[in-house]
Design an enzyme around this catalytic site. Structure first.
Site, PDB file in Angstrom:
ATOM      1  N   ASP A  35      -4.650   5.585  -3.274  1.00 52.62           N
ATOM      2  CA  ASP A  35      -3.852   4.599  -3.647  1.00 52.62           C
ATOM      3  C   ASP A  35      -4.581   3.683  -4.609  1.00 52.62           C
ATOM      4  OD1 ASP A  35      -1.913   5.851  -2.334  1.00 52.62           O
ATOM      5  OD2 ASP A  35      -1.610   4.240  -0.774  1.00 52.62           O
TER       6      ASP A  35
ATOM      7  N   HIS B  18       3.351   3.445  -7.673  1.00 54.10           N
ATOM      8  CA  HIS B  18       2.921   2.643  -6.408  1.00 54.10           C
ATOM      9  C   HIS B  18       3.547   1.243  -6.707  1.00 54.10           C
ATOM     10  CE1 HIS B  18       1.225   2.242  -2.601  1.00 54.10           C
ATOM     11  NE2 HIS B  18      -0.016   1.616  -3.065  1.00 54.10           N
TER      12      HIS B  18
ATOM     13  N   HIS C  42      -8.009   4.761  -0.548  1.00 54.86           N
ATOM     14  CA  HIS C  42      -7.735   3.826  -1.636  1.00 54.86           C
ATOM     15  C   HIS C  42      -8.962   3.847  -2.646  1.00 54.86           C
ATOM     16  CE1 HIS C  42      -4.901   2.966   1.581  1.00 54.86           C
ATOM     17  NE2 HIS C  42      -4.172   2.320   0.888  1.00 54.86           N
TER      18      HIS C  42
END
Length: 247
Positions: free
Chosen positions: A58, A109, A201
């Site tokens: 992400d 996202h 992440h």
């Protein structure tokens, strides 16, 4: 008597606390399977016996850390689905092109790093649409991950309008809050199983930790016989295997 009631109260509280911690950190698959059955429009893991694991990252792209993550993935012949934040793509188009050119997948996202469930329906629509337009210039987009990982009926409805599949995950080492490569490494290796979806992440120190974690995790998983790939490739492989088993 009051003292005994107090002790029982604290005992129950401690017991519930231990249960909450266990469910949070161990995250048993039987419990996740129950949640998944209640939310058929959300992908938590892939039902397969094949030794494949989907890697998702992400909050990309980041010019300082995404290249390092890509280097590690290339070194270990691993692929991932990168969930990109729309506003971070500007002036980093070459980096996004590299992600796609090296065989990785892009996912939506939203435009900003913010909890999607807190957005109004018009705000969510605007954010998803703007990010979709940006990312579609680089590749076809099939996946959406809401900011913060929480979803709602509105989020699922909006995702359906774009023919997105909503992806969460089954292995999240809490790298947003636990700043330890050792913990992330042990958590991923301890919970690895066929069809798992790993969530890590990018960006700043998180991205540095992700690169370092992957440098440890990927060879260890490879030794166990796992193939690390993107969401779409993992699901396609699972479906092909199921089709073959029916013939």
């Amino acid at each position: 008597m009051a003292s005994k009631r107090k002790l029982r109260f604290w005992g129950v509280g401690i017991g519930l606390g231990i249960l909450a911690i266990s469910l949070t950190f161990v995250r048993p698959y039987w419990l996740l399977a129950i949640v998944a059955r209640q939310s058929p429009d959300v992908t938590f893991f892939i039902e397969t016996d094949l030794p494949i694991i989907a890697l998702t990252i992400d909050d990309a792209p980041d010019p300082d850390t995404t290249p390092s993550i890509l280097d590690v993935l290339s070194q270990h012949d691993a692929k991932a689905t990168f969930f990109l934040i729309g506003e971070q793509v500007k002036a980093r188009e070459v980096l996004v092109e590299r992600i796609v050119a090296e065989g990785h997948e892009l996912g939506n996202h939203t435009m900003r790093d913010e909890p999607s469930y807190q957005l109004s329906s018009p705000e969510l629509e605007s954010s998803m649409a703007a990010t979709h337009r940006i990312l579609s210039a680089f590749d076809d987009i099939y996946w959406f991950r809401p900011g913060s990982g929480w979803y709602s009926k509105t989020i699922l409805m909006k995702a359906h309008q774009y023919e997105y599949r909503v992806a969460l995950g089954s292995i999240f080492p809490f790298d947003t809050h636990i700043h330890s490569v050792d913990f992330a490494t042990q958590y991923i290796l301890g919970n690895a199983r066929p069809g798992a979806i790993v969530v890590l992440h990018d960006g700043g120190e998180r991205g540095v930790r992700t690169a370092n974690t992957l440098q440890r995790v990927l060879p260890a998983l490879s030794e166990r016989g796992y193939k690390i790939t993107s969401l779409s490739v993992a699901i396609a492989g699972s479906r092909e295997s199921q089709a073959r088993s029916l013939h």
